[in-house]
Design an enzyme around this catalytic site. Sequence first.
Site, PDB file in Angstrom:
ATOM      1  N   ASP A 103       1.018  -1.186   0.076  1.00 55.78           N
ATOM      2  CA  ASP A 103      -0.087   0.124  -0.118  1.00 55.78           C
ATOM      3  C   ASP A 103       0.885   1.301   0.000  1.00 55.78           C
ATOM      4  OD1 ASP A 103      -2.356  -1.439  -0.037  1.00 55.78           O
ATOM      5  OD2 ASP A 103      -2.689  -1.419   2.128  1.00 55.78           O
ATOM      6  N   TYR A 123       6.222  -9.555   7.253  1.00 58.16           N
ATOM      7  CA  TYR A 123       5.896  -8.151   7.550  1.00 58.16           C
ATOM      8  C   TYR A 123       6.313  -7.673   8.839  1.00 58.16           C
ATOM      9  CZ  TYR A 123       3.136  -7.267   3.173  1.00 58.16           C
ATOM     10  OH  TYR A 123       2.862  -7.029   1.930  1.00 58.16           O
TER      11      TYR A 123
END
Lengths: 262, 262
Positions: free
Chosen positions: B55, B109
Amino acid sequence: MRVALKIAYDGGAFFGHQRQPDRRTVEGECLAALRAAKILRDPREAFFRSASRTDRGVSAIGNVIAFNTSFAPRAVVGAFNDRARDVWGWAIAEVPDAFHPRHALERWYRYHLFTDLSLPTLRRAAALFVGEHDFNSFTSDPAPGPITINRIGVSRAGRAILIDIRAGSFRRGMVRRIVSAMARCARGDILEEEIRAALNGRRRDFGIVRPEPLFLMDVLYSVPMRVILVPKIRDVLHSLESETELRVRFLATVQAAVRAAP
Amino acid sequence: MRVALKIAYDGGAFFGHQRQPDRRTVEGECLAALRAAKILRDPREAFFRSASRTDRGVSAIGNVIAFNTSFAPRAVVGAFNDRARDVWGWAIAEVPDAFHPRHALERWYRYHLFTDLSLPTLRRAAALFVGEHDFNSFTSDPAPGPITINRIGVSRAGRAILIDIRAGSFRRGMVRRIVSAMARCARGDILEEEIRAALNGRRRDFGIVRPEPLFLMDVLYSVPMRVILVPKIRDVLHSLESETELRVRFLATVQAAVRAAP
């Protein structure tokens, strides 16, 4: 009433200092915030002035703007910080009606060098500049008359070498041209004699270092400024702290990943 | 020949990952660099693909792109880094012709939390998510079928709390929605029971945390990737180091100035 407001800003967020029509500049942002908060209406009427017009990329810890307003000093700090982005007002003083922030007792600039050079050699080069000299070889904006540098400090802080230069006033590009000459002299590219000759009026160009590592640290006046920390500034400093830590972590993580290579 | 290139980038420099006509995106920058260096001509012909479309605002230490090229792997790394700005290729592998980087063994992540929360409480909340669950309450892009989270680590590093999440694949916004729920649970705003119910299919929205503190750390495949550090990358890391140090110094100097207040 006339007030002087001490401001800090990150030079990377702006296209320089002076107002420009379609660009985000420090003066432009300050004026937009002052107008939006109704601290002033017309910049000319309010006799809006800046102490130093820093070059594009240069940051400030303590630049100073001054203007006339009907707001109380503490209210100016709060209302300004509510509106301004990437500029933070953090100290204020009531000043006489005729106060022009350009007429300061002293300005203090700090340059960060990230190359490893000998401090004693840099200090020897620094000493050449201290006192009254012809600085026309060290500005992009030559003008008649000498300038006096009060002091140059050379110190180490972590990986950076700090060069702190103090003078009543500077000409355009002057700090960055002095630092360029000092660094080249410390590297042995030029001789002290060549700097001495330039300071005696023999025109030379010793280059200029990049603007980002330059901070305008402070501008001093005979009136003391009162530090006023509004909650917004605490929040900003806190979020700046997280952002900075993120940059540090990004770099450290890339380096660690890259170094983990078999 | 088909190659997989591991790339790092600072999310702040881009408007997200996926190609967009007038915006600087990670894919756009990669493709422009690959084309300019003549590593590939047509992205479709070269079967250009990305492992993860991060994103806007999210950074990567080890995202992966893959494409067909006639360049030797080492030459790809050099030529890519000569052209790309704010994206750095730092490891490469030759891969089978059918290799699609989306089909990874695991993605890792890391989220950085800058609020002070109790690690044991965060770990208890984290444990709820590990294993196979319905994650439709934790994505902006619900789709049928469960997802398996392999592991969630919670640790402290300086002022930050690191939340490391590993899974074969993630849905859109999933990491940031899980972290939001974990933080709210640790703060006592929501109960573990509410998270458990959501993971069993009862739709809820626990919010989403901001993207900047999220790094895509790595994408793992059965083929090992070879780290290749071209001189450009050393220079970039060095200049990133100076930049980061400048940010640290800017913040520290503002704080020191502000705190020096009488």
